[in-house]
Design a protein around this motif. Structure first.
Motif, PDB file in Angstrom:
ATOM      1  N   LEU A   1      22.192  39.033  54.146  1.00 63.56           N
ATOM      2  CA  LEU A   1      21.470  39.963  53.279  1.00 63.56           C
ATOM      3  C   LEU A   1      20.846  39.245  52.098  1.00 63.56           C
ATOM      4  N   ASP A   2      19.747  39.813  51.652  1.00 64.41           N
ATOM      5  CA  ASP A   2      18.913  39.144  50.668  1.00 64.41           C
ATOM      6  C   ASP A   2      18.403  40.206  49.682  1.00 64.41           C
ATOM      7  N   ILE A   3      18.487  39.889  48.403  1.00 65.75           N
ATOM      8  CA  ILE A   3      18.029  40.840  47.389  1.00 65.75           C
ATOM      9  C   ILE A   3      16.503  40.892  47.415  1.00 65.75           C
ATOM     10  N   ASP A   4      15.958  42.096  47.383  1.00 60.43           N
ATOM     11  CA  ASP A   4      14.502  42.249  47.451  1.00 60.43           C
ATOM     12  C   ASP A   4      13.854  41.904  46.113  1.00 60.43           C
ATOM     13  N   HIS A   5      12.750  41.189  46.188  1.00 60.53           N
ATOM     14  CA  HIS A   5      11.941  40.841  45.007  1.00 60.53           C
ATOM     15  C   HIS A   5      12.772  40.261  43.865  1.00 60.53           C
ATOM     16  N   PHE A   6      13.665  39.371  44.209  1.00 58.44           N
ATOM     17  CA  PHE A   6      14.561  38.831  43.172  1.00 58.44           C
ATOM     18  C   PHE A   6      13.796  37.925  42.209  1.00 58.44           C
ATOM     19  N   LYS A   7      12.750  37.277  42.713  1.00 58.20           N
ATOM     20  CA  LYS A   7      11.962  36.404  41.832  1.00 58.20           C
ATOM     21  C   LYS A   7      11.339  37.235  40.711  1.00 58.20           C
ATOM     22  N   ARG A   8      10.803  38.399  41.103  1.00 63.58           N
ATOM     23  CA  ARG A   8      10.185  39.296  40.129  1.00 63.58           C
ATOM     24  C   ARG A   8      11.223  39.766  39.098  1.00 63.58           C
ATOM     25  N   LEU A   9      12.421  40.058  39.610  1.00 63.77           N
ATOM     26  CA  LEU A   9      13.506  40.516  38.724  1.00 63.77           C
ATOM     27  C   LEU A   9      13.853  39.434  37.694  1.00 63.77           C
ATOM     28  N   ASN A  10      13.953  38.193  38.188  1.00 65.00           N
ATOM     29  CA  ASN A  10      14.210  37.060  37.284  1.00 65.00           C
ATOM     30  C   ASN A  10      13.087  36.900  36.265  1.00 65.00           C
ATOM     31  N   ASP A  11      11.846  37.005  36.763  1.00 62.23           N
ATOM     32  CA  ASP A  11      10.685  36.823  35.880  1.00 62.23           C
ATOM     33  C   ASP A  11      10.633  37.910  34.807  1.00 62.23           C
TER      34      ASP A  11
ATOM     35  N   GLY B   1      14.742  37.776  33.065  1.00 55.23           N
ATOM     36  CA  GLY B   1      15.376  36.495  32.727  1.00 55.23           C
ATOM     37  C   GLY B   1      16.506  36.154  33.682  1.00 55.23           C
ATOM     38  N   HIS B   2      16.846  34.863  33.721  1.00 54.95           N
ATOM     39  CA  HIS B   2      17.843  34.363  34.672  1.00 54.95           C
ATOM     40  C   HIS B   2      19.250  34.891  34.430  1.00 54.95           C
ATOM     41  N   LEU B   3      19.582  35.115  33.136  1.00 54.92           N
ATOM     42  CA  LEU B   3      20.943  35.585  32.848  1.00 54.92           C
ATOM     43  C   LEU B   3      21.183  36.966  33.438  1.00 54.92           C
TER      44      LEU B   3
ATOM     45  N   PHE C   1      30.382  35.740  51.796  1.00 55.01           N
ATOM     46  CA  PHE C   1      29.973  34.408  51.328  1.00 55.01           C
ATOM     47  C   PHE C   1      28.680  34.519  50.530  1.00 55.01           C
ATOM     48  N   ARG C   2      28.549  33.677  49.513  1.00 56.80           N
ATOM     49  CA  ARG C   2      27.229  33.481  48.922  1.00 56.80           C
ATOM     50  C   ARG C   2      26.616  32.314  49.675  1.00 56.80           C
ATOM     51  N   TYR C   3      25.520  32.584  50.379  1.00 57.41           N
ATOM     52  CA  TYR C   3      24.933  31.592  51.268  1.00 57.41           C
ATOM     53  C   TYR C   3      24.051  30.638  50.478  1.00 57.41           C
ATOM     54  N   GLY C   4      23.500  31.160  49.397  1.00 57.33           N
ATOM     55  CA  GLY C   4      22.629  30.341  48.548  1.00 57.33           C
ATOM     56  C   GLY C   4      21.758  31.281  47.749  1.00 57.33           C
ATOM     57  N   GLY C   5      21.323  30.919  46.548  1.00 57.96           N
ATOM     58  CA  GLY C   5      20.428  31.758  45.748  1.00 57.96           C
ATOM     59  C   GLY C   5      20.820  33.217  45.781  1.00 57.96           C
ATOM     60  N   GLU C   6      19.875  34.053  46.263  1.00 59.90           N
ATOM     61  CA  GLU C   6      20.133  35.496  46.308  1.00 59.90           C
ATOM     62  C   GLU C   6      20.399  35.949  47.737  1.00 59.90           C
ATOM     63  N   GLU C   7      20.919  35.027  48.558  1.00 58.32           N
ATOM     64  CA  GLU C   7      21.254  35.348  49.943  1.00 58.32           C
ATOM     65  C   GLU C   7      22.763  35.322  50.154  1.00 58.32           C
TER      66      GLU C   7
ATOM     67  N   SER D   1      13.299  43.103  58.571  1.00 61.45           N
ATOM     68  CA  SER D   1      13.556  44.140  57.543  1.00 61.45           C
ATOM     69  C   SER D   1      12.597  43.973  56.373  1.00 61.45           C
ATOM     70  N   LYS D   2      12.353  42.724  55.989  1.00 63.13           N
ATOM     71  CA  LYS D   2      11.434  42.457  54.873  1.00 63.13           C
ATOM     72  C   LYS D   2      10.028  42.913  55.257  1.00 63.13           C
ATOM     73  N   GLU D   3       9.639  42.570  56.489  1.00 59.16           N
ATOM     74  CA  GLU D   3       8.276  42.921  56.924  1.00 59.16           C
ATOM     75  C   GLU D   3       8.062  44.425  57.003  1.00 59.16           C
TER      76      GLU D   3
ATOM     77  N   GLY E   1       9.044  46.467  54.991  1.00 55.89           N
ATOM     78  CA  GLY E   1       8.914  47.037  53.655  1.00 55.89           C
ATOM     79  C   GLY E   1      10.169  46.886  52.806  1.00 55.89           C
ATOM     80  N   ARG E   2      11.176  46.147  53.301  1.00 52.80           N
ATOM     81  CA  ARG E   2      12.424  45.872  52.566  1.00 52.80           C
ATOM     82  C   ARG E   2      13.340  47.101  52.508  1.00 52.80           C
ATOM     83  N   ASN E   3      14.530  46.910  51.888  1.00 56.38           N
ATOM     84  CA  ASN E   3      15.529  47.982  51.770  1.00 56.38           C
ATOM     85  C   ASN E   3      15.870  48.567  53.149  1.00 56.38           C
TER      86      ASN E   3
HETATM   87  N1  LIG Z   1      19.183  34.262  38.327  1.00 57.15           N
HETATM   88  C1  LIG Z   1      19.274  33.517  39.417  1.00 57.15           C
HETATM   89  N2  LIG Z   1      18.207  33.375  40.229  1.00 57.15           N
HETATM   90  C2  LIG Z   1      18.315  32.632  41.336  1.00 57.15           C
HETATM   91  C3  LIG Z   1      19.519  31.978  41.647  1.00 57.15           C
HETATM   92  N3  LIG Z   1      19.344  31.317  42.816  1.00 57.15           N
HETATM   93  C4  LIG Z   1      18.045  31.542  43.209  1.00 57.15           C
HETATM   94  N4  LIG Z   1      17.421  32.347  42.322  1.00 57.15           N
HETATM   95  C5  LIG Z   1      16.042  32.837  42.349  1.00 57.15           C
HETATM   96  O1  LIG Z   1      15.867  33.762  43.407  1.00 57.15           O
HETATM   97  C6  LIG Z   1      14.466  33.869  43.657  1.00 57.15           C
HETATM   98  C7  LIG Z   1      14.232  34.055  45.138  1.00 57.15           C
HETATM   99  O2  LIG Z   1      12.889  34.363  45.316  1.00 57.15           O
HETATM  100  P1  LIG Z   1      12.158  34.432  46.725  1.00 57.15           P
HETATM  101  O3  LIG Z   1      12.885  33.588  47.728  1.00 57.15           O
HETATM  102  O4  LIG Z   1      10.711  34.155  46.500  1.00 57.15           O
HETATM  103  O5  LIG Z   1      12.345  35.890  47.243  1.00 57.15           O
HETATM  104  P2  LIG Z   1      12.221  37.308  46.541  1.00 57.15           P
HETATM  105  O6  LIG Z   1      11.489  37.275  45.244  1.00 57.15           O
HETATM  106  O7  LIG Z   1      13.610  37.884  46.510  1.00 57.15           O
HETATM  107  O8  LIG Z   1      11.327  38.109  47.566  1.00 57.15           O
HETATM  108  P3  LIG Z   1      11.769  38.755  48.930  1.00 57.15           P
HETATM  109  O9  LIG Z   1      12.992  38.035  49.435  1.00 57.15           O
HETATM  110  O10 LIG Z   1      10.598  38.521  49.830  1.00 57.15           O
HETATM  111  O11 LIG Z   1      12.025  40.195  48.695  1.00 57.15           O
HETATM  112  C8  LIG Z   1      13.821  32.606  43.084  1.00 57.15           C
HETATM  113  O12 LIG Z   1      13.045  32.969  41.978  1.00 57.15           O
HETATM  114  C9  LIG Z   1      15.018  31.769  42.636  1.00 57.15           C
HETATM  115  O13 LIG Z   1      14.720  31.040  41.449  1.00 57.15           O
HETATM  116  C10 LIG Z   1      20.630  32.115  40.751  1.00 57.15           C
HETATM  117  O14 LIG Z   1      21.736  31.581  40.943  1.00 57.15           O
HETATM  118  N5  LIG Z   1      20.467  32.897  39.655  1.00 57.15           N
END
Ligand SMILES: Nc1nc2c(ncn2[C@@H]2O[C@H](COP(=O)(O)OP(=O)(O)OP(=O)(O)O)[C@@H](O)[C@H]2O)c(=O)[nH]1
Length: 330
Positions: free
Chosen positions: A188-198, A201-203, A227-233, A297-299, A301-303
């Motif tokens: 599983l993968d969080i949708d639009h996580f990059k946008r959420l971070n942007d 903020g990262h915290l 398991f946390r597989y990596g990043g937001e996966e 699932s992403k294609e 439309g996510r969720n």
């Molecule tokens: N805050 C935080 N961000 C992380 C971490 N690991 C990875 N990220 C961020 O997760 C984001 C993943 O973005 P993408 O892979 O482009 O995917 P997405 O924005 O979730 O878009 P979709 O998966 O297509 O819905 C990147 O911006 C990474 O910098 C972490 O440990 N903490």
């Protein structure tokens, strides 16, 4: 303490996985008290109630006796946590409960039943076993878990998946026949996580990862592996279920996340892909299948949660690489 005990202690510290460590510990305690019933519990969420996993028991109890024993023990352990007891050591009783602690966190308990521990030498050795076991388990947990979320990390995932695919557990049917246990595998993968971070903020992004991990721990059963597989996966091994059951558990989790209010951020959604764990298939194939379903699932439309096998049946996907030929060529 004699040379013999030093050897046992070396055995404990030589263990490199939690299962081996629990087993060695129990064997050593049994060596000290051969006639006693020994039960070892793991507390999944430190200092919370009702998450006791029985790691070891003497094999003499029937299913009903076991249920009632676990329920009695759970009450006892809950009471101990509430009292913040550091050690229960009553020589007049023939049941002794040792809460297991590391860095002031209560992570389990050892119960020795039916044996008054009067021998001072044995008390000293037992105390040493418990201290070394606790320290070693703490070390293993630190290296097996992701520091942010507390879930198992990627390294542990690789070892676990390899092991699961190379061993077949069996379940016994009512007619006495046996068949392999089936497990399912989800990514599983969080949708639009990059946008959420942007945007936040990262915290805050990290907070979302942590909250999601906590929701996973609440929603899935103790025996399922997270398991946390990596990043937001994240990946989940859902034990002893068929695809239909896995689908309903995952759909329930998807909805739970969708309806959860994440502080500051509000609504967060996840996309999921899942498949069955099949013996004699390479780990990379299993991961590839779940990943393809996740991408679908992403294609869409996510969720959403998508099942690899269903997508193949409906001709909505090509087979994942290696799906038809699982022999790896170098
Ligand atoms: N805050 C935080 N961000 C992380 C971490 N690991 C990875 N990220 C961020 O997760 C984001 C993943 O973005 P993408 O892979 O482009 O995917 P997405 O924005 O979730 O878009 P979709 O998966 O297509 O819905 C990147 O911006 C990474 O910098 C972490 O440990 N903490």
């Amino acid at each position: 303490m004699s040379y013999y005990y030093h050897e046992q202690i070396i055995q404990l510290t030589a263990q490199i996985d939690a299962e081996g460590l629990h087993d060695t510990f129990v064997q050593l305690v049994k060596g000290l008290f051969p006639d006693a019933e020994i039960r070892l519990y793991n507390n999944r969420l430190p200092a919370s109630h009702g998450h006791y996993e029985l790691l070891h028991l003497s094999p003499t109890l029937s299913q009903d006796e076991l249920k009632s024993q676990v329920s009695q023990d759970t009450q006892l352990l809950d009471a101990l946590i509430k009292e913040h007891a550091s050690i229960e050591f009553d020589l007049s009783q023939d049941q002794i409960v040792y809460p297991l602690m590391a860095r002031n966190l209560y992570f389990g308990a050892l119960i020795i039943d039916g044996h008054a521990i009067e021998d001072l030498d044995k008390q000293t050795v037992l105390a040493a076993y418990i201290a070394i076991y606790s320290n070693q388990l703490n070390l293993l947990r630190t290296s097996n878990h992701d520091a942010l979320t507390g879930l198992f990390n990627r390294q542990t995932f690789d070892g676990t998946l390899n092991k699961l695919l190379s061993t077949t557990e069996h379940r016994r049917n009512q007619d006495g026949s046996e068949e392999p246990h089936r497990h399912c595998f989800a990514m599983l993968d969080i949708d639009h996580f990059k946008r959420l971070n942007d945007n936040f903020g990262h915290l805050i992004g990290d907070e979302v990862l942590l909250t999601l991990a906590q929701l996973m721990q609440k929603c899935f059963r103790d025996e399922d592996m997270l398991f946390r597989y990596g990043g937001e996966e994240f990946v989940i091994i859902i034990k002893r279920v068929d695809l239909a059951m896995a689908g309903s558990v995952l759909e329930r989790f998807r909805q739970l996340v969708e309806n959860h209010y994440f502080p500051q951020v509000g609504r967060v959604t996840i996309s999921i892909g899942y498949t069955q764990l099949v013996d004699n298939v390479l780990p990379t194939t299993i991961i590839g299948r779940a990943d393809k379903a996740l991408y679908h699932s992403k294609e869409l439309g996510r969720n959403k949660a998508s099942c690899y096998e269903t997508l193949i049946e409906q001709n909505k996907l090509d087979e994942a690489p290696g799906a038809s030929n699982d022999i790896e060529l170098f």
